[in-house]
Design a protein around this motif. Structure first.
Motif, mmCIF file in Angstrom:
data_model
loop_
_atom_site.group_PDB
_atom_site.id
_atom_site.type_symbol
_atom_site.label_atom_id
_atom_site.label_comp_id
_atom_site.label_asym_id
_atom_site.label_seq_id
_atom_site.Cartn_x
_atom_site.Cartn_y
_atom_site.Cartn_z
ATOM 1 N N PRO A 124 0.826 -1.212 0.000
ATOM 2 C CA PRO A 124 0.000 0.000 0.000
ATOM 3 C C PRO A 124 0.855 1.256 0.000
ATOM 4 C CG PRO A 124 -0.939 -1.601 1.481
ATOM 5 C CD PRO A 124 0.390 -2.170 1.032
ATOM 6 N N LYS A 177 -5.817 3.063 -3.956
ATOM 7 C CA LYS A 177 -6.995 2.284 -3.553
ATOM 8 C C LYS A 177 -6.873 0.840 -4.025
ATOM 9 C CE LYS A 177 -12.084 2.253 -3.943
ATOM 10 N NZ LYS A 177 -12.277 0.963 -4.640
ATOM 11 N N ALA A 178 -6.445 0.659 -5.275
ATOM 12 C CA ALA A 178 -6.298 -0.689 -5.820
ATOM 13 C C ALA A 178 -5.266 -1.497 -5.041
ATOM 14 C CB ALA A 178 -5.915 -0.620 -7.291
ATOM 15 N N GLU A 179 -4.118 -0.891 -4.747
ATOM 16 C CA GLU A 179 -3.058 -1.616 -4.032
ATOM 17 C C GLU A 179 -3.456 -1.888 -2.580
ATOM 18 O OE1 GLU A 179 0.131 -2.741 -5.728
ATOM 19 O OE2 GLU A 179 -1.723 -2.607 -6.899
ATOM 20 N N ARG A 180 -4.198 -0.975 -1.976
ATOM 21 C CA ARG A 180 -4.687 -1.184 -0.612
ATOM 22 C C ARG A 180 -5.674 -2.356 -0.575
ATOM 23 N NH1 ARG A 180 -7.692 3.105 -0.055
ATOM 24 N NH2 ARG A 180 -5.841 4.432 -0.132
ATOM 25 N N GLU A 181 -6.531 -2.422 -1.572
ATOM 26 C CA GLU A 181 -7.506 -3.513 -1.633
ATOM 27 C C GLU A 181 -6.809 -4.863 -1.777
ATOM 28 O OE1 GLU A 181 -11.454 -1.314 -3.534
ATOM 29 O OE2 GLU A 181 -9.949 -2.190 -4.878
ATOM 30 N N ASN A 221 -5.420 -6.039 1.380
ATOM 31 C CA ASN A 221 -6.487 -6.478 2.285
ATOM 32 C C ASN A 221 -7.289 -7.650 1.721
ATOM 33 O OD1 ASN A 221 -5.938 -4.537 4.306
ATOM 34 N ND2 ASN A 221 -7.046 -2.972 3.150
ATOM 35 N N ILE A 265 -8.628 -8.171 -1.218
ATOM 36 C CA ILE A 265 -9.767 -7.818 -2.074
ATOM 37 C C ILE A 265 -9.270 -7.712 -3.518
ATOM 38 C CG2 ILE A 265 -11.492 -6.045 -2.594
ATOM 39 C CD1 ILE A 265 -11.276 -5.212 0.392
ATOM 40 N N HIS A 266 -10.028 -8.258 -4.460
ATOM 41 C CA HIS A 266 -9.693 -8.118 -5.871
ATOM 42 C C HIS A 266 -10.267 -6.798 -6.381
ATOM 43 C CE1 HIS A 266 -9.278 -12.464 -5.251
ATOM 44 N NE2 HIS A 266 -8.435 -12.438 -6.270
ATOM 45 N N PRO A 267 -9.417 -5.855 -6.777
ATOM 46 C CA PRO A 267 -9.923 -4.537 -7.189
ATOM 47 C C PRO A 267 -10.692 -4.597 -8.510
ATOM 48 C CG PRO A 267 -7.553 -4.668 -7.528
ATOM 49 C CD PRO A 267 -7.942 -5.921 -6.808
ATOM 50 N N ASP A 268 -11.748 -3.813 -8.597
ATOM 51 C CA ASP A 268 -12.485 -3.701 -9.858
ATOM 52 C C ASP A 268 -11.676 -2.941 -10.898
ATOM 53 O OD1 ASP A 268 -14.720 -5.038 -8.842
ATOM 54 O OD2 ASP A 268 -15.572 -3.182 -8.032
#
Length: 482
Positions: free
Chosen positions: A192, A326-330, A333, A335-338
């Motif tokens: 992140p 946001k994508a790297e944080r997801e 955590n 989560i697969h980013p949209d």
């Protein structure tokens, strides 16, 4: 145990760049060295194959090589003599944005400054000192744990590098577009962007664009491996393929063994010899997020809205700093980013030999949670289409690899982690064990030479060099330097 093994003085398990650099460093001192590879081809993360249509040569893992071009050990070796040729793309890095805009970074520092408008001053202030002292900086950054050879240079790098990418971007740049570019650099850390030390990745990669560049290997990344092997063989070394090592007892006792493997694999092979405390520490070693990769065979170049993007060797997709963060944080955590951060390489923009005449190959991947089986192909295509409408119509064929398939292809990529372990603060400085010589395992004659040791991930061979240096010093009383 093979009777032929008794002929050798030392063994390297794994034929990635670090395996070869360690084997070469030992062979240069007159040792008879054998590399043992589990697969039917050499290379680890530097392999090139036809995995879509005939004549399309795709890099399976690594594709663009700033760390290889800047590697002190590779630059010492006669790899050009063995066929390695670097090609510098016309545009080093591009970061496309919406509405046809793009941040275009050339190898020429002055040309890049001229493109950055009101951020030229901040960009120059941040990078020029590192560019001017690249030789000193790279010798310490591509190093093991030791007192820096150039303490003043490293003090400046350490001061800026210890911050998060967000703090450095906000401190030096006014335009969101320049901040987005720095985010794309720092996101190579797969951490992140709000975390400490993520700025260091942006600084090194950003500096390398204007010093050694971001080149590709002519003919594909396999050319790096082939050149390393040719030089190793010229020194009397031997490579054995199709031989997975499952137990340390398969090799002769009393001879140095270097593992171009990650900690969990080493535990499985050496289990009954490891002290319980070391076994636990290696077993607790943390792997980072994985990668999902798609290789495309294309009928024509990618139809980027920004024309200059067609000349770029590497592109970072994902939009603004906040979008990438946001994508790297997801991913971190689980989560697969949209809207993932997508890395793109366009080898045929600079090396048309990689595809049939008039056709192209495209290399792409995004970050995903460790161990992911999720298919991110559509998300990657959508991100490309965002900046290149009509991209779908150029696709002849594609080949995808999930994070778990990455591990199946290369067992070093645990859960799809291509960096040999999470590049967190503790594992940047204690990788995989917190000790002055992290290459020397607490078992007689056993060493680790993979990217799970300093200086970490990347195609540079320096982990292998320092592991071999440890072997030579401890086993033979030989001191060696670059």
């Amino acid at each position: 145990m093979s009777k032929a093994d008794s002929y050798f003085d030392a063994f390297v398990i794994g034929s990635g760049p670090n395996g070869f650099s360690s084997a070469i460093t030992l062979a240069e001192q007159g040792l008879k060295v054998k590399i043992i590879e589990a697969k039917d081809t050499i290379g680890g993360g530097t392999r090139t194959k036809e995995i879509t249509s005939a004549g399309f040569l795709h890099d399976i893992c690594s594709a663009v090589h700033p760390t290889a071009a800047g590697s002190p050990i590779f630059n010492k070796l006669p790899l050009a003599k063995h066929g390695l040729e670097w090609i510098q793309p016309e545009i080093g890095v591009a970061h496309p944005l919406d509405n046809g805009d793009a941040v275009i970074i050339e190898k020429s520092f002055e040309n890049t400054l001229a493109r950055l408008g009101k951020d030229a001053k901040g960009y120059k202030s941040l990078f020029q000192g590192f560019i001017n002292s690249w030789d000193k900086l790279s010798s310490d950054v591509f190093s093991n744990l030791r007192i820096p050879s150039h303490p003043l240079t490293m003090a400046r790098f350490g001061w800026y590098g210890m911050f998060s990418a967000k703090i450095i971007a906000d401190s030096f740049f006014k335009n969101e577009r320049t901040k987005a570019y720095f985010a794309g650099l720092a996101a190579h850390s797969i951490i992140p962007l709000e975390k400490a030390f993520t700025a260091s990745f942006g600084l090194i990669l950003g500096t390398s664009v204007h010093t050694v560049g971001w080149p590709i290997a002519k003919g594909g990344s396999q050319s790096i491996t082939n050149a390393l092997q040719a030089h190793f063989l010229s020194l009397g070394g031997e490579v054995e393929l199709n031989r997975p090592i499952t137990s340390i007892h398969e090799l002769p006792e009393g001879k140095p063994i270097l593992f171009d493997l990650t900690p969990h694999q080493i535990v499985d092979i050496v289990e009954d010899k490891l002290p319980s405390s070391t076994k636990k520490k290696l077993g607790d070693y943390v792997y980072g997020p994985g990668a999902f990769k798609v290789d495309f065979a294309l009928s024509e170049p990618v139809p980027w809205v920004n024309e200059e993007c067609k000349k770029a060797g590497t592109l970072h997709l994902g939009g603004t700093f906040n979008e990438l963060a946001k994508a790297e944080r997801e991913v971190w955590n689980a989560i697969h980013p949209d809207n993932p951060y997508v890395l793109i390489a366009q080898p045929t923009a600079s090396d048309p030999s990689r595809a049939p005449e008039g056709k192209h190959v495209l290399w792409s991947y995004c970050h995903v949670p460790n161990g992911s089986k999720t298919d991110m192909k559509e998300a990657i295509i959508k991100q490309i289409e965002r900046y290149a409408p009509g991209f779908r119509d150029t696709i002849i064929e594609s080949h995808s690899m999930s994070a778990t398939q990455f591990q199946k292809y290369n067992p070093n990529y645990i859960g799809g982690d291509i960096n040999g372990g999470a590049q967190t603060l503790s594992q940047l400085f204690g990788r995989p064990l917190l000790k002055w010589d992290p290459y020397d395992l607490p078992v007689e004659n056993l060493y680790i030479c993979s990217s799970s040791t300093p200086p970490g991930g990347g195609v540079h061979g320096m982990s292998g060099f320092y592991a071999a240096k440890s072997v030579l010093r401890k086993e033979y009383g030989i001191k060696t330097t670059l």
